[in-house]
Design an enzyme around this catalytic site. Structure first.
Site, PDB file in Angstrom:
ATOM      1  N   MET A 143     -13.426 -26.126  13.637  1.00 13.76           N
ATOM      2  CA  MET A 143     -14.295 -24.960  13.639  1.00 13.76           C
ATOM      3  C   MET A 143     -13.827 -23.932  12.618  1.00 13.76           C
ATOM      4  O   MET A 143     -14.627 -23.330  11.911  1.00 13.76           O
ATOM      5  CB  MET A 143     -14.302 -24.342  15.042  1.00 13.76           C
ATOM      6  N   LEU A 203     -21.460 -19.491  12.863  1.00 21.43           N
ATOM      7  CA  LEU A 203     -21.301 -20.067  14.192  1.00 21.43           C
ATOM      8  C   LEU A 203     -22.606 -20.006  14.985  1.00 21.43           C
ATOM      9  O   LEU A 203     -23.072 -21.009  15.535  1.00 21.43           O
ATOM     10  CB  LEU A 203     -20.175 -19.330  14.921  1.00 21.43           C
ATOM     11  N   LEU A 257     -23.807 -26.387  18.015  1.00 18.89           N
ATOM     12  CA  LEU A 257     -22.791 -25.728  18.840  1.00 18.89           C
ATOM     13  C   LEU A 257     -23.418 -24.893  19.945  1.00 18.89           C
ATOM     14  O   LEU A 257     -23.102 -25.059  21.124  1.00 18.89           O
ATOM     15  CB  LEU A 257     -21.896 -24.844  17.970  1.00 18.89           C
ATOM     16  N   ARG A 298     -15.981 -25.640   9.729  1.00 20.23           N
ATOM     17  CA  ARG A 298     -17.430 -25.577   9.941  1.00 20.23           C
ATOM     18  C   ARG A 298     -17.979 -24.179   9.732  1.00 20.23           C
ATOM     19  O   ARG A 298     -19.114 -24.017   9.278  1.00 20.23           O
ATOM     20  CB  ARG A 298     -17.739 -26.071  11.368  1.00 20.23           C
ATOM     21  N   TYR A 299     -17.197 -23.144  10.078  1.00 22.08           N
ATOM     22  CA  TYR A 299     -17.744 -21.786  10.067  1.00 22.08           C
ATOM     23  C   TYR A 299     -16.938 -20.795   9.230  1.00 22.08           C
ATOM     24  O   TYR A 299     -17.334 -19.636   9.113  1.00 22.08           O
ATOM     25  CB  TYR A 299     -17.848 -21.250  11.511  1.00 22.08           C
ATOM     26  N   HIS A 358     -12.091 -24.829  26.017  1.00 18.76           N
ATOM     27  CA  HIS A 358     -13.302 -24.110  25.632  1.00 18.76           C
ATOM     28  C   HIS A 358     -14.485 -24.679  26.410  1.00 18.76           C
ATOM     29  O   HIS A 358     -14.678 -25.894  26.467  1.00 18.76           O
ATOM     30  CB  HIS A 358     -13.545 -24.247  24.132  1.00 18.76           C
ATOM     31  N   ASP A 378      -2.913 -22.383  17.256  1.00 12.91           N
ATOM     32  CA  ASP A 378      -3.280 -21.047  17.717  1.00 12.91           C
ATOM     33  C   ASP A 378      -4.463 -20.508  16.929  1.00 12.91           C
ATOM     34  O   ASP A 378      -4.573 -20.685  15.719  1.00 12.91           O
ATOM     35  CB  ASP A 378      -2.095 -20.090  17.550  1.00 12.91           C
ATOM     36  N   GLU A 391      -8.864 -17.948  20.578  1.00 11.77           N
ATOM     37  CA  GLU A 391      -8.960 -18.348  21.980  1.00 11.77           C
ATOM     38  C   GLU A 391      -7.605 -18.390  22.673  1.00 11.77           C
ATOM     39  O   GLU A 391      -7.511 -18.211  23.888  1.00 11.77           O
ATOM     40  CB  GLU A 391      -9.660 -19.701  22.120  1.00 11.77           C
ATOM     41  N   GLU A 445      -7.600 -14.419  23.935  1.00 11.19           N
ATOM     42  CA  GLU A 445      -8.076 -14.666  25.306  1.00 11.19           C
ATOM     43  C   GLU A 445      -6.940 -14.997  26.263  1.00 11.19           C
ATOM     44  O   GLU A 445      -6.801 -14.382  27.324  1.00 11.19           O
ATOM     45  CB  GLU A 445      -9.100 -15.798  25.306  1.00 11.19           C
TER      46      GLU A 445
END
Length: 383
Positions: free
Chosen positions: A35, A51, A57, A123-124, A221, A298, A301, A305
């Site tokens: 990602m 995203l 997604l 991807r983003y 996730h 890392d 998330e 989070e």
């Protein structure tokens, strides 16, 4: 006595001439798909826009118009989160460390396809797939492996990255490359060992007399239930990873699999990690290790989070909490990546460029790109 020396010199000259004439051997590319994340706070908006624009997604109604609105609205909050973890995501740094070390090991483990070179295709966030496509073409790559860095397969993650790679290939942006795919590896012994060792290090921070009482909360996730209900295998594969880790640990501790990072009002896979912490505190379970089971390095998330949000909630609930380290630059994990790739290189001539599982679409799939992508990779990217 001079003849062997002359013969040797001629042989060396011949090899040098052949190399000069044909050029250096193009590398076997290992393209690490993920990602990604913004490397600086300033890149946050573009990351979020990419995203939320990805229907693989997060499927949204009127996505073309909704995505820019959602990205703009969420940018200030997410920018603050990235600022709180040091100004950006370290995922690119760790992916590059993992890839470069893996490629060196691969040269030894599978010399027939050496030299190996790792590439990153996010991807983003940068480097996006289109940037990596240009680099592959510039390097004259003729053989490449699309290696997902999501241990467990989901159409929303690995599937989305493969769809994007397929689109670039069909558009001619990748050059003439023979492709194969490593699409899932969530129960590979090396991956399981690396995760288990990090859990053991976290458990060691609790008094020995209390260690067996510590609850292991495996956090992954989450996915929208709309994705789960169409037959996506992610939940099953994450569960298999957790089961394999607990087998390796000898089922030494009570554990649960929970889910994080829900976005929006629609139903997502639960229960959520924060709710699980509240429930454990209510039940008198006050010692917890949080384990990121679906992340290989890392990023927000884990660093925001898990380390900031959930850890603070846990402390307020009177829970003693530790977080199992991410795999990052773990030598055990890097060796696992090399072993997975070497095994793939040895087996794909016999078994084909893709796994049996990759060829199966979700029973509820209505995305025509998924079917075309799977056929393209099954043909080695030559269909």
């Amino acid at each position: 006595m001079r003849l062997p020396s002359l013969t040797s010199s001629i042989s060396r000259y011949s090899r040098s001439f052949a190399t000069a004439a044909n050029g250096p051997k193009s590398p076997t590319a290992v393209v690490m798909l993920n990602m990604g994340g913004p490397s600086t706070v300033e890149e946050t908006h573009d990351f979020l826009l990419n995203l939320f624009s990805d229907g693989d997604l997060i499927p949204l109604p009127f996505q073309k118009w909704a995505a820019p609105i959602i990205a703009k609205r969420r940018t200030p909050k997410i920018e603050k989160q990235y600022a709180d973890i040091g100004g950006g995501s370290p995922i690119l740094k760790y992916t590059q460390i993992q890839g470069e070390a893996m490629a060196k090991l691969l040269d030894e483990l599978h010399p027939e396809t050496a030299p190996h070179k790792s590439y990153v295709a996010f991807r983003y966030a940068r480097p996006l797939t289109e940037e990596t496509a240009r680099q592959l073409k510039a390097d004259g790559v003729k053989r490449a492996i699309a290696f997902t860095q999501y241990p467990q397969y989901s159409c929303s993650t690995t599937g989305s990255s493969l769809n994007e790679l397929y689109r670039k290939g069909k558009a001619g942006e990748l050059g003439d490359i023979e492709w194969s795919v490593i699409d899932r590896w969530g129960t590979h012994p090396g991956f399981i060992e690396a995760v288990a060792q990090n859990i053991e290090a976290s458990l060691a921070k609790f008094p020995a007399s209390e260690r067996s009482e510590v609850v292991l909360l495996f956090s992954a996730h989450s996915l929208p239930m709309s994705v789960v209900n169409r037959g996506d295998p992610y939940v099953l594969e994450v569960s298999a990873s957790v089961s394999a880790v607990m087998d390796r640990l000898g089922h030494s501790n009570p554990y649960r699999l929970v889910w994080q990072s829900q976005v929006g009002p629609s139903a997502w896979m639960g229960m959520q990690t924060g709710d699980a912490l509240k429930g454990l505190a209510r039940l008198g379970q006050k010692k917890v290790v949080l384990v990121p089971i679906a992340f290989t390095s890392d990023h927000i998330e884990t660093l925001y989070e898990l380390d900031l949000e959930y850890a603070e909630e846990a402390r307020e609930l009177g829970i003693q909490i530790e977080r199992s380290e991410s795999l990052n630059d773990s030598p055990v994990f890097i060796r696992a990546l090399a072993d997975i790739t070497a095994e793939h290189l040895r087996s794909c001539k016999k078994l084909g460029p893709t796994s049996v599982q990759l060829g199966l679409r979700c029973p509820g799939c209505t995305n025509a790109t998924c079917g075309a992508q799977k056929a393209w990779f099954a043909a080695g990217g030559r269909a």
